[in-house]
Design a protein around this motif. Structure first.
Motif, PDB file in Angstrom:
ATOM      1  N   PHE B 209     -28.412  15.400   8.943  1.00 55.86           N
ATOM      2  CA  PHE B 209     -27.456  15.746  10.011  1.00 55.86           C
ATOM      3  C   PHE B 209     -26.019  15.939   9.503  1.00 55.86           C
ATOM      4  O   PHE B 209     -25.357  16.879   9.887  1.00 55.86           O
ATOM      5  N   LEU B 210     -25.565  15.003   8.696  1.00 55.82           N
ATOM      6  CA  LEU B 210     -24.131  14.988   8.381  1.00 55.82           C
ATOM      7  C   LEU B 210     -23.897  15.141   6.878  1.00 55.82           C
ATOM      8  O   LEU B 210     -23.401  14.242   6.216  1.00 55.82           O
ATOM      9  N   ASP B 211     -24.254  16.306   6.381  1.00 48.88           N
ATOM     10  CA  ASP B 211     -24.074  16.571   4.962  1.00 48.88           C
ATOM     11  C   ASP B 211     -22.936  17.582   4.768  1.00 48.88           C
ATOM     12  O   ASP B 211     -23.128  18.783   4.939  1.00 48.88           O
ATOM     13  N   PRO B 212     -21.743  17.123   4.421  1.00 52.19           N
ATOM     14  CA  PRO B 212     -20.610  18.051   4.278  1.00 52.19           C
ATOM     15  C   PRO B 212     -20.770  19.002   3.098  1.00 52.19           C
ATOM     16  O   PRO B 212     -20.204  20.094   3.099  1.00 52.19           O
ATOM     17  N   THR B 213     -21.555  18.582   2.104  1.00 54.71           N
ATOM     18  CA  THR B 213     -21.738  19.450   0.935  1.00 54.71           C
ATOM     19  C   THR B 213     -22.364  20.773   1.360  1.00 54.71           C
ATOM     20  O   THR B 213     -21.904  21.848   0.975  1.00 54.71           O
ATOM     21  N   LEU B 364     -21.472  14.483  17.096  1.00 53.71           N
ATOM     22  CA  LEU B 364     -20.419  13.758  16.382  1.00 53.71           C
ATOM     23  C   LEU B 364     -19.782  12.708  17.301  1.00 53.71           C
ATOM     24  O   LEU B 364     -19.321  11.654  16.845  1.00 53.71           O
ATOM     25  N   PHE B 365     -19.773  13.007  18.595  1.00 54.48           N
ATOM     26  CA  PHE B 365     -19.294  12.021  19.578  1.00 54.48           C
ATOM     27  C   PHE B 365     -20.229  10.807  19.577  1.00 54.48           C
ATOM     28  O   PHE B 365     -19.781   9.655  19.574  1.00 54.48           O
ATOM     29  N   VAL B 366     -21.534  11.091  19.551  1.00 49.52           N
ATOM     30  CA  VAL B 366     -22.524   9.996  19.481  1.00 49.52           C
ATOM     31  C   VAL B 366     -22.313   9.207  18.186  1.00 49.52           C
ATOM     32  O   VAL B 366     -22.366   7.970  18.177  1.00 49.52           O
ATOM     33  N   TRP B 412     -14.586  15.820   7.098  1.00 49.99           N
ATOM     34  CA  TRP B 412     -15.946  15.365   6.769  1.00 49.99           C
ATOM     35  C   TRP B 412     -15.972  13.867   6.452  1.00 49.99           C
ATOM     36  O   TRP B 412     -17.014  13.237   6.547  1.00 49.99           O
ATOM     37  N   LEU B 413     -14.816  13.324   6.094  1.00 39.54           N
ATOM     38  CA  LEU B 413     -14.742  11.896   5.760  1.00 39.54           C
ATOM     39  C   LEU B 413     -15.260  11.043   6.916  1.00 39.54           C
ATOM     40  O   LEU B 413     -15.889  10.008   6.714  1.00 39.54           O
ATOM     41  N   MET B 414     -15.002  11.518   8.137  1.00 38.32           N
ATOM     42  CA  MET B 414     -15.480  10.794   9.317  1.00 38.32           C
ATOM     43  C   MET B 414     -17.007  10.691   9.302  1.00 38.32           C
ATOM     44  O   MET B 414     -17.590   9.750   9.827  1.00 38.32           O
ATOM     45  N   TRP B 415     -17.656  11.694   8.721  1.00 40.34           N
ATOM     46  CA  TRP B 415     -19.118  11.744   8.734  1.00 40.34           C
ATOM     47  C   TRP B 415     -19.742  10.580   7.967  1.00 40.34           C
ATOM     48  O   TRP B 415     -20.856  10.170   8.266  1.00 40.34           O
ATOM     49  N   PHE B 417     -18.648   7.547   7.998  1.00 43.61           N
ATOM     50  CA  PHE B 417     -18.665   6.406   8.916  1.00 43.61           C
ATOM     51  C   PHE B 417     -19.690   6.618  10.025  1.00 43.61           C
ATOM     52  O   PHE B 417     -20.383   5.701  10.438  1.00 43.61           O
ATOM     53  N   TYR B 418     -19.770   7.864  10.502  1.00 39.85           N
ATOM     54  CA  TYR B 418     -20.744   8.163  11.557  1.00 39.85           C
ATOM     55  C   TYR B 418     -22.177   7.925  11.055  1.00 39.85           C
ATOM     56  O   TYR B 418     -23.013   7.384  11.783  1.00 39.85           O
ATOM     57  N   SER B 419     -22.441   8.360   9.809  1.00 40.11           N
ATOM     58  CA  SER B 419     -23.792   8.176   9.252  1.00 40.11           C
ATOM     59  C   SER B 419     -24.146   6.696   9.243  1.00 40.11           C
ATOM     60  O   SER B 419     -25.265   6.301   9.591  1.00 40.11           O
ATOM     61  N   MET B 420     -23.167   5.900   8.859  1.00 35.12           N
ATOM     62  CA  MET B 420     -23.390   4.461   8.793  1.00 35.12           C
ATOM     63  C   MET B 420     -23.656   3.896  10.195  1.00 35.12           C
ATOM     64  O   MET B 420     -24.573   3.095  10.392  1.00 35.12           O
ATOM     65  N   GLY B 421     -22.857   4.321  11.162  1.00 34.27           N
ATOM     66  CA  GLY B 421     -23.024   3.851  12.538  1.00 34.27           C
ATOM     67  C   GLY B 421     -24.356   4.289  13.114  1.00 34.27           C
ATOM     68  O   GLY B 421     -25.091   3.493  13.712  1.00 34.27           O
ATOM     69  N   LEU B 422     -24.705   5.563  12.896  1.00 32.76           N
ATOM     70  CA  LEU B 422     -25.991   6.076  13.402  1.00 32.76           C
ATOM     71  C   LEU B 422     -27.149   5.357  12.729  1.00 32.76           C
ATOM     72  O   LEU B 422     -28.144   5.004  13.373  1.00 32.76           O
ATOM     73  N   GLY B 423     -27.010   5.118  11.439  1.00 31.69           N
ATOM     74  CA  GLY B 423     -28.050   4.421  10.686  1.00 31.69           C
ATOM     75  C   GLY B 423     -28.245   2.997  11.185  1.00 31.69           C
ATOM     76  O   GLY B 423     -29.353   2.470  11.170  1.00 31.69           O
TER      77      GLY B 423
END
Lengths: 127, 598
Positions: B209-213, B364-366, B412-415, B417-423
């Motif tokens: 979902f959240l891969d900035p690369t 991203l809101f989620v 993308w830096l926010m992603w 933290f989001y990945s961690m929260g979603l995980g």
């Protein structure tokens, strides 16, 4: 006593946190040059033919002394069809004209001015 | 070969070291190492065969076999008695294989990224090949007489060019190889704060979902995209050092070099993490840890000292280019929308948009909600407060940097933290694999969503900016039928530091070696500005009236022989050229037109 230590520790943490916030914000601001000059641009579509549209534009910059004016007209994304540099005066109307091919899209006029400081403006031109 | 080894060094140093005992760590370690080795040998083979076409299939095949073998080995020897571990490892293995598989499908569908920096640097490197030397003086193939960009962006395409591999295709492949590594490092970072199952689900979100690369890479900004992986490696090493007082110095030095080499703007993003570490030590009043952190300071300096000759070798006089006021004003205009954004727009961008700012996603809101929930649930955990400090400091930094478009993609830096929260919230890996992956078909910015919604640029005008078969056909036609000393007038042009034309006409040069009548301005280069404006003026006049005799004479004086118009025509109107007696149509297919100037 215990409460005082807690309060003082909390105060220390919050103060330190605020210092770090200010420091980070200052670093980020140091990396960005500000666009502090106010610029107004007005354009008029003066002639439309089958092949082109002609505009006259007036730029007014709120500053003192002379300025350099760079105006760039974009016709898709970042692609330019017009890019010129002219000399101008602060607090006066600086005129320039434009002519574009007539197409089924609009042009984006971007203007950047500078002397010791910088200013930017943008205008959509309907053709 | 030396160039390639420098790039591969961080991974080889890291992955040849002894991995931790954890089963998921071992699987990831083995899998990524396999990828690295397969990648290395495939590049070597490709150099001899002068083709990269078969590469994805080889990687998929070998990696899957190896990973399966590793899994079977651990199942037999280590995990068989532990049911939970066995389940975790199986699900994890499936996740990794899927992660690789989907990337390969994506790569296969994209074929070649054309946009922004990929094309730009491929042009520069192709100029070097044609001139048979590394130089910052590019005329007559380009207008730049001196330029600067982070030199690692040239190393790898140069390797491709020298060995006869299409450098644009080569860069596309590199972006995808790095994107596979990215979630692995996210996993390593998460594992420092959370249990294995949470780290695994974080890997899931980061990978699918959240891969900035991938997100930034397919846009064409490959240097920044690849640099993210090395940036994260440095963050991981810093954290590891802070919590364990151990550091892989060589890995740090190489990774730090590669951040500077690919995109030094990423160095700025180290600020929130370094400051969080310092803040953490100061709030704990742990002077020893603070002094330990200071001991790291020589490493970046060693990195820069060791590798500065490489910077100098590739851009010997580029450091003398002047960032005069005109260029600064141009850069400002480039960032106009950012600079004029209000508070709400700024925060929406930072929190809820993709790194290029083009897509806002409720997902991203989620992600933000999950991260805040994760922080709330772990508020008693001192170690996790470090994550929260990093989040807040990142937010402040991103807000402060918002006015600059080049820095702005750091959202993308926010992603992370989001990945961690979603995980943390969606920690059931089997549920994620079965339901969320299926659901991702309709979720932006998921990998599957992108794969299913890929369109050539001319259909959408938006990313991914990719090559398409019809474009290849035109290039092949040019190679076969247009003399090598020809020069093309192309549709579009360039301002705002990029030079991206609408139908990718400028790629004619690096794909066919035929020259382009360039009229592009560059913020990071020096060029004859009068010449540039003269060329642009000719283009503007020809756009209004292709029969304008003065302009045709001017074009001929610049040795322009052909006109290229693609499916997205902007300035040049094919109908005007078709009706003109001064041009002869030599190619017309799939909305691509080539005219010869008579």
């Amino acid at each position: 006593m215990k409460e005082m230590i807690f309060t003082s520790s909390k105060f220390y943490k919050v103060s330190l946190f605020l210092v770090f916030v200010v420091l980070i914000y200052s670093i980020s601001k140091y990396l960005i040059k500000p666009d502090s000059l106010e610029v107004n641009v007005e354009c008029k579509n003066i002639e439309v033919s089958n092949s082109s549209c002609k505009f006259t534009c007036e730029l007014f910059a709120h500053c003192d002394g002379k300025i350099k004016i760079r105006y760039v007209a974009l016709h898709s994304g970042w692609a330019a069809i017009e890019d010129k540099m002219i000399d101008g005066e602060c607090n006066e109307k600086n005129a320039f004209s434009l002519e574009f091919p007539k197409r089924d899209y609009n042009y984006m006029l971007r203007v950047g001015i500078f002397n010791e400081e910088y200013g930017i403006s943008e205008k959509v031109l309907y053709c | 070969m030396l160039i390639f080894l420098i790039f591969a060094a961080p991974f080889f140093i890291f992955f040849f070291s002894k991995p931790q005992d954890e089963i998921s760590y071992r699987i990831l370690w083995s899998f990524t190492l396999t990828m690295g080795i397969v990648f290395f040998f495939t590049i070597i083979t490709s150099i001899f065969l002068e083709s990269l076409i078969f590469l994805p299939v080889v990687v998929l095949f070998l990696s899957t076999i190896t990973a399966s073998a590793i899994y079977l080995y651990y199942k037999k020897d280590r995990v068989s008695n532990k049911k939970v571990k066995k389940k975790i490892s199986l699900i994890f293995l499936i996740t990794i294989v899927l992660s690789l598989f989907l990337r390969l499908v994506f790569l296969y569908k994209i074929d070649t990224i054309l946009g922004a920096d990929v094309g730009r640097f491929a042009n520069i490197v192709h100029t070097w090949k044609v001139k048979d030397r590394v130089t910052t003086y590019l005329p007559p193939y380009d207008l730049a007489t001196k330029f600067f960009y982070f030199p690692a962006n040239f190393f790898l395409p140069l390797l491709g060019e020298v060995e006869g591999i299409n450098s644009i295709h080569f860069l596309t492949y590199l972006v995808f190889a790095h994107s596979f590594i990215f979630p692995f490092i996210v996993y390593l970072i998460t594992r420092m704060f959370l249990k294995e199952e949470y780290a695994l689900s974080t890997y899931f979100f980061s990978s699918f979902f959240l891969d900035p690369t991938i997100n930034i890479g397919v846009f064409g900004v490959f240097g920044y995209s690849i640099g993210i992986v090395y940036f994260l490696s440095v963050v991981f090493l810093l954290l590891k050092y802070y919590f364990t007082e151990k550091i892989d110095k060589l890995f740090f030095i190489f990774s730090f070099f590669l951040i500077s080499g690919f995109h030094a703007y990423l160095l700025v993003l180290l600020i929130p993490f370094v400051f969080s570490l310092v803040f953490h030590t100061l709030t704990k009043k742990n002077i020893k840890k603070f002094l330990n952190l200071l001991k790291l300071l020589p490493l970046p300096l060693v990195s820069l000292l060791l590798f500065s000759p490489l910077f100098y070798l590739f851009t010997p006089d580029s450091i003398y280019i002047s960032f005069n006021k005109e260029k600064i004003a141009d850069l400002m205009m480039f960032s106009f929308l950012n600079r004029k954004a209000n508070l709400q727009q700024r925060l929406s961008f930072i929190f809820f948009s993709t790194p290029n700012g083009l897509i806002y996603s409720p997902f991203l809101f989620v992600g933000l909600l999950c991260f805040l929930f994760f922080m709330y649930r772990n508020r008693q955990n001192e170690k996790i407060w470090f994550v929260f400090y990093s989040f807040l400091f990142s937010l402040i930094l991103l807000y402060g940097l918002f006015d600059d478009l080049n820095h702005a993609r750091s959202y993308w830096l926010m992603w992370l933290f989001y990945s961690m929260g979603l995980g943390y919230v969606f920690s059931k890996s089997s549920f994620n694999l079965i339901f969320l992956l299926v659901l991702s078909v309709v979720i932006q910015p998921s990998l599957i969503f992108y794969i299913l919604n890929l369109h050539p640029v001319y259909e959408t005008g938006h990313i991914p900016w990719i090559i398409w078969p019809e474009f290849k056909e035109v290039m092949e036609f040019i190679k076969q039928n247009v003399p090598l000393d020809s020069t093309f007038l192309i549709d579009g042009g360039g301002a705002g530091c990029t030079g991206a034309s609408s139908s990718y006409g400028e790629r004619i040069f690096d794909l066919t070696s035929r020259k382009i009548f360039y009229f592009t301005d560059y913020c990071w280069a020096e060029y004859d500005e009068n010449d540039y404006r003269k060329r642009l003026e000719i283009y503007r006049k020809i756009s209004i009236n292709p029969d304008d005799k003065d302009s045709i004479i001017s074009l001929k004086n610049f040795n322009v022989t052909h006109v290229f118009i693609g499916p997205i025509s902007v300035g040049l109107d094919k109908n005007l050229f078709l009706n003109s007696k001064y041009y002869k149509l030599t190619y017309e297919r799939n909305d691509f037109y080539i005219f010869e100037i008579l």
